[in-house]
Motif scaffolding. Structure first.
Motif, PDB file in Angstrom:
ATOM      1  N   CYS A  22     -20.758 -49.191 -25.229  1.00  0.00           N
ATOM      2  CA  CYS A  22     -20.812 -49.165 -26.500  1.00  0.00           C
ATOM      3  C   CYS A  22     -19.340 -49.198 -27.711  1.00  0.00           C
ATOM      4  CB  CYS A  22     -21.307 -47.412 -26.859  1.00  0.00           C
ATOM      5  SG  CYS A  22     -21.321 -47.261 -28.408  1.00  0.00           S
ATOM      6  N   PRO A  23     -19.117 -50.280 -28.691  1.00  0.00           N
ATOM      7  CA  PRO A  23     -18.321 -50.852 -29.067  1.00  0.00           C
ATOM      8  C   PRO A  23     -18.246 -49.402 -30.743  1.00  0.00           C
ATOM      9  CG  PRO A  23     -20.414 -51.448 -30.827  1.00  0.00           C
ATOM     10  CD  PRO A  23     -21.340 -50.908 -29.059  1.00  0.00           C
ATOM     11  N   TYR A  24     -19.086 -48.426 -30.592  1.00  0.00           N
ATOM     12  CA  TYR A  24     -19.364 -47.057 -31.342  1.00  0.00           C
ATOM     13  C   TYR A  24     -18.423 -46.274 -31.013  1.00  0.00           C
ATOM     14  CZ  TYR A  24     -21.452 -50.706 -33.992  1.00  0.00           C
ATOM     15  OH  TYR A  24     -22.164 -51.476 -35.203  1.00  0.00           O
TER      16      TYR A  24
ATOM     17  N   PRO B   1     -28.391 -54.189 -29.080  1.00  0.00           N
ATOM     18  CA  PRO B   1     -27.624 -52.653 -28.187  1.00  0.00           C
ATOM     19  C   PRO B   1     -27.199 -53.330 -27.368  1.00  0.00           C
ATOM     20  CG  PRO B   1     -29.497 -52.244 -27.919  1.00  0.00           C
ATOM     21  CD  PRO B   1     -29.844 -53.640 -28.980  1.00  0.00           C
ATOM     22  N   PRO B   2     -25.744 -53.384 -27.021  1.00  0.00           N
ATOM     23  CA  PRO B   2     -24.613 -54.178 -25.687  1.00  0.00           C
ATOM     24  C   PRO B   2     -24.413 -52.748 -25.162  1.00  0.00           C
ATOM     25  CG  PRO B   2     -23.688 -53.401 -27.969  1.00  0.00           C
ATOM     26  CD  PRO B   2     -25.068 -53.227 -28.413  1.00  0.00           C
ATOM     27  N   CYS B   3     -25.208 -51.246 -25.263  1.00  0.00           N
ATOM     28  CA  CYS B   3     -25.224 -50.716 -24.003  1.00  0.00           C
ATOM     29  C   CYS B   3     -26.445 -50.783 -23.325  1.00  0.00           C
ATOM     30  CB  CYS B   3     -24.929 -48.993 -24.750  1.00  0.00           C
ATOM     31  SG  CYS B   3     -26.776 -49.348 -25.997  1.00  0.00           S
TER      32      CYS B   3
ATOM     33  N   ALA C  47     -20.395 -43.839 -29.511  1.00  0.00           N
ATOM     34  CA  ALA C  47     -20.955 -43.129 -29.120  1.00  0.00           C
ATOM     35  C   ALA C  47     -21.279 -42.814 -28.019  1.00  0.00           C
ATOM     36  CB  ALA C  47     -22.382 -44.182 -29.950  1.00  0.00           C
ATOM     37  N   ARG C  48     -21.331 -43.333 -26.949  1.00  0.00           N
ATOM     38  CA  ARG C  48     -22.204 -42.375 -25.768  1.00  0.00           C
ATOM     39  C   ARG C  48     -21.030 -41.023 -24.931  1.00  0.00           C
ATOM     40  NH1 ARG C  48     -26.170 -45.325 -22.653  1.00  0.00           N
ATOM     41  NH2 ARG C  48     -27.262 -45.867 -24.395  1.00  0.00           N
TER      42      ARG C  48
ATOM     43  N   MET D 120     -26.043 -45.802 -33.338  1.00  0.00           N
ATOM     44  CA  MET D 120     -25.829 -46.266 -34.338  1.00  0.00           C
ATOM     45  C   MET D 120     -27.462 -47.046 -34.048  1.00  0.00           C
ATOM     46  SD  MET D 120     -23.200 -47.011 -36.260  1.00  0.00           S
ATOM     47  CE  MET D 120     -22.612 -45.598 -35.994  1.00  0.00           C
ATOM     48  N   GLN D 121     -28.416 -46.991 -33.210  1.00  0.00           N
ATOM     49  CA  GLN D 121     -30.018 -46.939 -32.502  1.00  0.00           C
ATOM     50  C   GLN D 121     -29.451 -48.455 -32.910  1.00  0.00           C
ATOM     51  OE1 GLN D 121     -30.722 -44.316 -31.257  1.00  0.00           O
ATOM     52  NE2 GLN D 121     -29.793 -42.601 -32.645  1.00  0.00           N
TER      53      GLN D 121
ATOM     54  N   ILE E 128     -32.684 -45.926 -29.241  1.00  0.00           N
ATOM     55  CA  ILE E 128     -32.123 -46.229 -28.091  1.00  0.00           C
ATOM     56  C   ILE E 128     -32.265 -44.487 -27.088  1.00  0.00           C
ATOM     57  CG2 ILE E 128     -30.793 -47.828 -26.471  1.00  0.00           C
ATOM     58  CD1 ILE E 128     -31.929 -48.888 -28.478  1.00  0.00           C
TER      59      ILE E 128
ATOM     60  N   LYS F 101     -26.418 -39.055 -25.673  1.00  0.00           N
ATOM     61  CA  LYS F 101     -26.439 -39.762 -27.182  1.00  0.00           C
ATOM     62  C   LYS F 101     -27.417 -39.769 -27.661  1.00  0.00           C
ATOM     63  CE  LYS F 101     -28.139 -43.456 -27.509  1.00  0.00           C
ATOM     64  NZ  LYS F 101     -29.138 -43.312 -28.025  1.00  0.00           N
TER      65      LYS F 101
HETATM   66  S1  SF4 Z   1     -25.570 -46.404 -28.028  1.00  0.00           S
HETATM   67 FE1  SF4 Z   1     -23.933 -47.644 -29.116  1.00  0.00          FE
HETATM   68  S2  SF4 Z   1     -24.145 -49.668 -29.014  1.00  0.00           S
HETATM   69 FE2  SF4 Z   1     -25.855 -47.896 -27.641  1.00  0.00          FE
HETATM   70  S3  SF4 Z   1     -27.473 -48.280 -29.604  1.00  0.00           S
HETATM   71 FE3  SF4 Z   1     -25.721 -46.779 -29.898  1.00  0.00          FE
HETATM   72  S4  SF4 Z   1     -24.320 -47.441 -31.232  1.00  0.00           S
HETATM   73 FE4  SF4 Z   1     -25.313 -48.997 -30.481  1.00  0.00          FE
END
Ligand code: SF4
Ligand code: SF4
Length: 263
Positions: free
Chosen positions: A141-143, A105-107, A145-146, A100-101, A124, A200
């Motif tokens: 990451c709550p999505y 960003p919690p990551c 995505a990694r 989600m960029q 990111i 990611k």
């Molecule tokens: S890795 Fe997850 S938390 Fe980090 S920017 Fe992407 S979607 Fe957001």
């Protein structure tokens, strides 16, 4: 005389029949050209996914795997499926899910070695040279995505006995092809990065810098994926983000995603 891609695009744009709707890909290509003339700090890359148009073909997932030479287990842009409606009026909806960029960003803050960070244009980034593979960011990451690059190969555990699969070498050339993420050449050999790193989606940053739209955008057969500079009021992406039916995933977490969905 050879014709450049830019000249070809210009020809197609200028020769569109009067009254025909403009192809969004050509419009986004023009938007991209304008954005690249700006200072990097003045750009704000964003994506819009029109869920009414996505047919769940996963062309975008495959295009991304090919573009970034992703090994088994590493996927930047899966297309998720959900059931919506109330029985008996139910249907399926397809939800592509890139990184989600996030603006918040919690990551990033959980990384003990500052290997992941927000660039000036909002993307990111993961610095593969610095990443120690601890995977704290994967958990943060709550999505989802990694993913982690374990160094797997598609031909791992494939039969190696001569003649079982005619003409098959133990490791296929595509398994060791280099990727060009973040504008660098990443050879796939030994345990070198990006093997052992977290990976990611990066909105195909290397393509953007070469004047090309992300691979998922150009491959989407449903024209469901839009991309551009949200800081440009004249860009197609800006008008889509301003739509009444736009939403973002898990907004309540305060992550401020730069990927938007049209319902
Ligand atoms: S890795 Fe997850 S938390 Fe980090 S920017 Fe992407 S979607 Fe957001
Ligand atoms: S390529 Fe386009 S239509 Fe196909 S799954 Fe991806 S977003 Fe949906």
């Amino acid at each position: 005389m050879p014709v450049t891609t830019q000249e070809l695009v210009q020809f197609v744009v200028s020769s569109a029949p009067v009254g025909m709707p403009e192809d969004p890909l050509l419009r986004m290509q023009e938007d991209l050209k304008r954005a690249l003339k700006k200072d990097v700090k003045a750009r704000r890359w964003a994506m819009v996914l029109d869920l009414r148009k996505c047919v769940g073909c996963s062309s975008c997932t495959i295009a991304c795997i090919v573009e970034n030479k992703l090994p088994p287990g590493v996927v930047y842009r899966p297309v998720l499926e959900e059931e919506i409606g109330t029985y008996p009026n139910v249907t399926r909806r397809f939800v592509p899910r890139p990184c989600m960029q996030c603006d918040n960003p919690p990551c990033v803050n959980v990384c003990p070695v500052n290997a992941t960070f927000k660039r000036a244009d909002g993307i990111i980034e993961v610095n593969y040279d610095q990443c120690i593979g601890c995977r704290y960011c994967v958990t943060a990451c709550p999505y989802g995505a990694r993913t982690f690059d374990f160094g797997e190969k598609y031909t791992n555990r494939a039969p190696t006995q001569e003649g079982i699969i005619v003409g098959r070498a133990r490791v296929e050339p595509y398994e060791t092809a280099a990727s060009y993420e973040y504008g660098r050449v990443w050879e796939r050999k030994g345990q070198d990065s990006p093997i052992g790193n977290v990976r990611k989606c990066h909105f195909c940053l290397h393509r953007l810098n070469a004047g090309m739209l992300p691979a998922c955008v150009t491959t989407c057969i449903g024209r469901a994926t839009y991309f551009g500079d949200a800081n440009d009021p004249d860009a197609l992406i800006s008008s889509l983000i301003g739509s009444a039916n736009v939403t973002r995933l898990k907004e309540e977490l305060g992550t401020q995603p730069k990927v938007h969905y049209l319902l």
